[in-house]
Design a protein around this motif. Structure first.
Motif, PDB file in Angstrom:
ATOM      1  N   CYS A   1       1.947 -25.869 -23.117  1.00  0.00           N
ATOM      2  CA  CYS A   1       2.322 -26.953 -22.208  1.00  0.00           C
ATOM      3  C   CYS A   1       2.671 -26.379 -20.852  1.00  0.00           C
ATOM      4  N   ARG A   2       2.224 -27.050 -19.805  1.00  0.00           N
ATOM      5  CA  ARG A   2       2.582 -26.644 -18.450  1.00  0.00           C
ATOM      6  C   ARG A   2       3.457 -27.728 -17.831  1.00  0.00           C
ATOM      7  N   LEU A   3       4.662 -27.329 -17.493  1.00  0.00           N
ATOM      8  CA  LEU A   3       5.599 -28.253 -16.859  1.00  0.00           C
ATOM      9  C   LEU A   3       5.743 -27.845 -15.409  1.00  0.00           C
ATOM     10  N   PHE A   4       5.688 -28.834 -14.534  1.00  0.00           N
ATOM     11  CA  PHE A   4       5.771 -28.605 -13.102  1.00  0.00           C
ATOM     12  C   PHE A   4       7.083 -29.172 -12.605  1.00  0.00           C
ATOM     13  N   GLY A   5       7.980 -28.305 -12.142  1.00  0.00           N
ATOM     14  CA  GLY A   5       9.285 -28.758 -11.673  1.00  0.00           C
ATOM     15  C   GLY A   5       9.409 -28.646 -10.167  1.00  0.00           C
ATOM     16  N   LEU A   6       9.713 -29.756  -9.523  1.00  0.00           N
ATOM     17  CA  LEU A   6      10.009 -29.742  -8.100  1.00  0.00           C
ATOM     18  C   LEU A   6      11.506 -29.902  -7.943  1.00  0.00           C
ATOM     19  N   PHE A   7      12.112 -29.027  -7.158  1.00  0.00           N
ATOM     20  CA  PHE A   7      13.559 -29.137  -7.014  1.00  0.00           C
ATOM     21  C   PHE A   7      13.972 -28.854  -5.581  1.00  0.00           C
ATOM     22  N   HIS A   8      15.178 -29.263  -5.255  1.00  0.00           N
ATOM     23  CA  HIS A   8      15.707 -29.122  -3.904  1.00  0.00           C
ATOM     24  C   HIS A   8      17.042 -28.400  -3.971  1.00  0.00           C
ATOM     25  N   LYS A   9      17.096 -27.224  -3.343  1.00  0.00           N
ATOM     26  CA  LYS A   9      18.332 -26.453  -3.241  1.00  0.00           C
ATOM     27  C   LYS A   9      18.900 -26.115  -4.615  1.00  0.00           C
ATOM     28  N   SER A  10      20.020 -26.710  -5.017  1.00  0.00           N
ATOM     29  CA  SER A  10      20.691 -26.288  -6.250  1.00  0.00           C
ATOM     30  C   SER A  10      20.337 -27.152  -7.451  1.00  0.00           C
TER      31      SER A  10
ATOM     32  N   ASN B   1       5.232 -23.204 -20.186  1.00  0.00           N
ATOM     33  CA  ASN B   1       5.229 -22.483 -18.919  1.00  0.00           C
ATOM     34  C   ASN B   1       5.717 -23.428 -17.836  1.00  0.00           C
ATOM     35  N   VAL B   2       6.573 -22.933 -16.955  1.00  0.00           N
ATOM     36  CA  VAL B   2       7.157 -23.752 -15.897  1.00  0.00           C
ATOM     37  C   VAL B   2       6.679 -23.245 -14.542  1.00  0.00           C
ATOM     38  N   TYR B   3       6.103 -24.158 -13.767  1.00  0.00           N
ATOM     39  CA  TYR B   3       5.686 -23.878 -12.403  1.00  0.00           C
ATOM     40  C   TYR B   3       6.649 -24.631 -11.483  1.00  0.00           C
ATOM     41  N   ALA B   4       7.443 -23.877 -10.731  1.00  0.00           N
ATOM     42  CA  ALA B   4       8.507 -24.477  -9.930  1.00  0.00           C
ATOM     43  C   ALA B   4       8.163 -24.410  -8.451  1.00  0.00           C
ATOM     44  N   CYS B   5       8.374 -25.525  -7.775  1.00  0.00           N
ATOM     45  CA  CYS B   5       8.007 -25.629  -6.364  1.00  0.00           C
ATOM     46  C   CYS B   5       9.207 -26.044  -5.525  1.00  0.00           C
TER      47      CYS B   5
ATOM     48  N   GLY C   1      -6.047 -26.293 -13.861  1.00  0.00           N
ATOM     49  CA  GLY C   1      -6.542 -27.561 -14.381  1.00  0.00           C
ATOM     50  C   GLY C   1      -5.508 -28.662 -14.427  1.00  0.00           C
ATOM     51  N   GLY C   2      -4.398 -28.508 -13.691  1.00  0.00           N
ATOM     52  CA  GLY C   2      -3.357 -29.536 -13.686  1.00  0.00           C
ATOM     53  C   GLY C   2      -2.221 -29.197 -14.630  1.00  0.00           C
ATOM     54  N   VAL C   3      -1.232 -30.095 -14.695  1.00  0.00           N
ATOM     55  CA  VAL C   3      -0.036 -29.865 -15.503  1.00  0.00           C
ATOM     56  C   VAL C   3       0.173 -31.017 -16.476  1.00  0.00           C
ATOM     57  N   ASP C   4       1.000 -30.770 -17.489  1.00  0.00           N
ATOM     58  CA  ASP C   4       1.244 -31.756 -18.534  1.00  0.00           C
ATOM     59  C   ASP C   4       2.422 -32.671 -18.216  1.00  0.00           C
ATOM     60  N   PHE C   5       3.444 -32.112 -17.551  1.00  0.00           N
ATOM     61  CA  PHE C   5       4.631 -32.886 -17.192  1.00  0.00           C
ATOM     62  C   PHE C   5       5.081 -32.493 -15.792  1.00  0.00           C
TER      63      PHE C   5
ATOM     64  N   LEU D   1       5.904 -38.082 -15.814  1.00  0.00           N
ATOM     65  CA  LEU D   1       6.768 -37.616 -14.736  1.00  0.00           C
ATOM     66  C   LEU D   1       8.171 -38.126 -14.994  1.00  0.00           C
ATOM     67  N   PHE D   2       9.150 -37.227 -14.892  1.00  0.00           N
ATOM     68  CA  PHE D   2      10.556 -37.569 -15.118  1.00  0.00           C
ATOM     69  C   PHE D   2      11.285 -37.521 -13.786  1.00  0.00           C
ATOM     70  N   PHE D   3      11.916 -38.629 -13.438  1.00  0.00           N
ATOM     71  CA  PHE D   3      12.533 -38.782 -12.119  1.00  0.00           C
ATOM     72  C   PHE D   3      14.029 -39.048 -12.250  1.00  0.00           C
ATOM     73  N   ARG D   4      14.807 -38.367 -11.440  1.00  0.00           N
ATOM     74  CA  ARG D   4      16.223 -38.713 -11.287  1.00  0.00           C
ATOM     75  C   ARG D   4      16.640 -38.363  -9.869  1.00  0.00           C
ATOM     76  N   ASP D   5      17.378 -39.303  -9.241  1.00  0.00           N
ATOM     77  CA  ASP D   5      17.832 -39.063  -7.873  1.00  0.00           C
ATOM     78  C   ASP D   5      18.992 -39.992  -7.555  1.00  0.00           C
ATOM     79  N   TYR D   6      19.501 -39.871  -6.344  1.00  0.00           N
ATOM     80  CA  TYR D   6      20.675 -40.643  -5.943  1.00  0.00           C
ATOM     81  C   TYR D   6      20.362 -42.130  -5.872  1.00  0.00           C
ATOM     82  N   GLY D   7      21.291 -42.934  -6.404  1.00  0.00           N
ATOM     83  CA  GLY D   7      21.136 -44.372  -6.382  1.00  0.00           C
ATOM     84  C   GLY D   7      21.973 -45.023  -5.293  1.00  0.00           C
ATOM     85  N   LEU D   8      21.624 -46.249  -4.998  1.00  0.00           N
ATOM     86  CA  LEU D   8      22.337 -47.016  -3.977  1.00  0.00           C
ATOM     87  C   LEU D   8      23.814 -47.132  -4.325  1.00  0.00           C
ATOM     88  N   TYR D   9      24.676 -46.854  -3.315  1.00  0.00           N
ATOM     89  CA  TYR D   9      26.135 -46.915  -3.439  1.00  0.00           C
ATOM     90  C   TYR D   9      26.713 -45.809  -4.308  1.00  0.00           C
TER      91      TYR D   9
END
Length: 238
Positions: A6-15, A32-36, A117-121, A153-161
């Motif tokens: 499995c190839r997992l592609f992780g995009l992250f910001h700072k910490s 395998n993790v490909y981090a950007c 050939g792309g990633v799985d997650f 694709l798994f998403f988590r980020d800051y919500g309103l308020y």
């Protein structure tokens, strides 16, 4: 447990590289993790933290790229593979039962001669909020283009308020739900409708989308902390 490569592609910001630790801690040796990240310093710090944790480094592949302004490198998914990933494939994620659990029979692990050939997650965790709103659709579309059919694709980020939004001074507001941090970076605070429009508009199918509200207490400062995050799970159609 993943029973194929499995190839997992992780995009992250700072910490926000914690998902990488979770993947290596809970998955078997076939991931395998490909981090950007757009910061070389952030990637080096993530690599150092993984080494200090004693994790296997030959399955961690960091690279620098601003995915909101340019395409991902062609070694990840070339043009022809991107087109193939946009087509239905007989090898794409049929669900199977194993040990009483529903798993995914992953896309063929064979690499193309020209690229992976792309990633799985894809994980997009506390990353999109740092992207200028005008470039968010392009960023999401780029994630869609390198994800294999049936991939998620798994998403988590800051919500309103969220607590951090309420702490900003009025002069730090640069747009609707958009604020400037003290270090010069930006933060955007999402509502469910906007997230849905971004991902469904890029071609994803919505599986889960909800607010995640957490109330905790800073014991040292004796202050209540009201956190609001947006949690989402999206799938690329077969």
């Amino acid at each position: 447990m993943l029973e194929a490569w499995c190839r997992l592609f992780g995009l992250f910001h700072k910490s926000s590289a914690n998902p990488i630790f979770v993947c290596f801690d809970r998955a078997n040796e076939k991931i395998n993790v490909y981090a950007c990240d757009c910061s070389v310093e952030a990637l080096e710090r993530a690599k150092e933290n993984l080494e200090n944790a004693g994790l296997v480094m030959d399955r961690f592949h960091p690279f620098c790229c601003d995915f909101s302004a340019t395409q991902f490198p062609k070694w990840l998914a070339c043009g022809s593979c991107r087109n193939r990933c946009s087509e239905k494939s007989p090898h794409s994620y049929p669900e199977i039962k194993q040990n009483g659990c529903t798993n995914l029979s992953l896309f063929s692990a064979e690499e193309c001669s020209c690229c992976l050939g792309g990633v799985d997650f894809v994980t997009l965790v506390f990353t999109l909020s740092a992207v200028p709103p005008g470039r968010m659709p392009t960023a999401v579309e780029e994630c869609f283009s390198v994800l294999k059919p049936g991939g998620q694709l798994f998403f988590r980020d800051y919500g309103l308020y969220d607590m951090t939004m309420l702490r900003f001074e009025p002069d730090k507001r640069v747009g609707f739900k958009h604020y400037l941090r003290g270090d010069g970076t930006y933060s955007y605070f999402f509502d469910l409708d906007y997230v849905r429009d971004l991902f469904v508009g890029a071609g994803f199918t919505e599986l889960e989308l909800e607010y995640c509200c957490v109330n905790s207490v800073n014991r040292r400062k004796r202050k209540a902390m009201r956190r609001v995050w947006v949690h989402g799970k999206f799938k690329k159609p077969l």
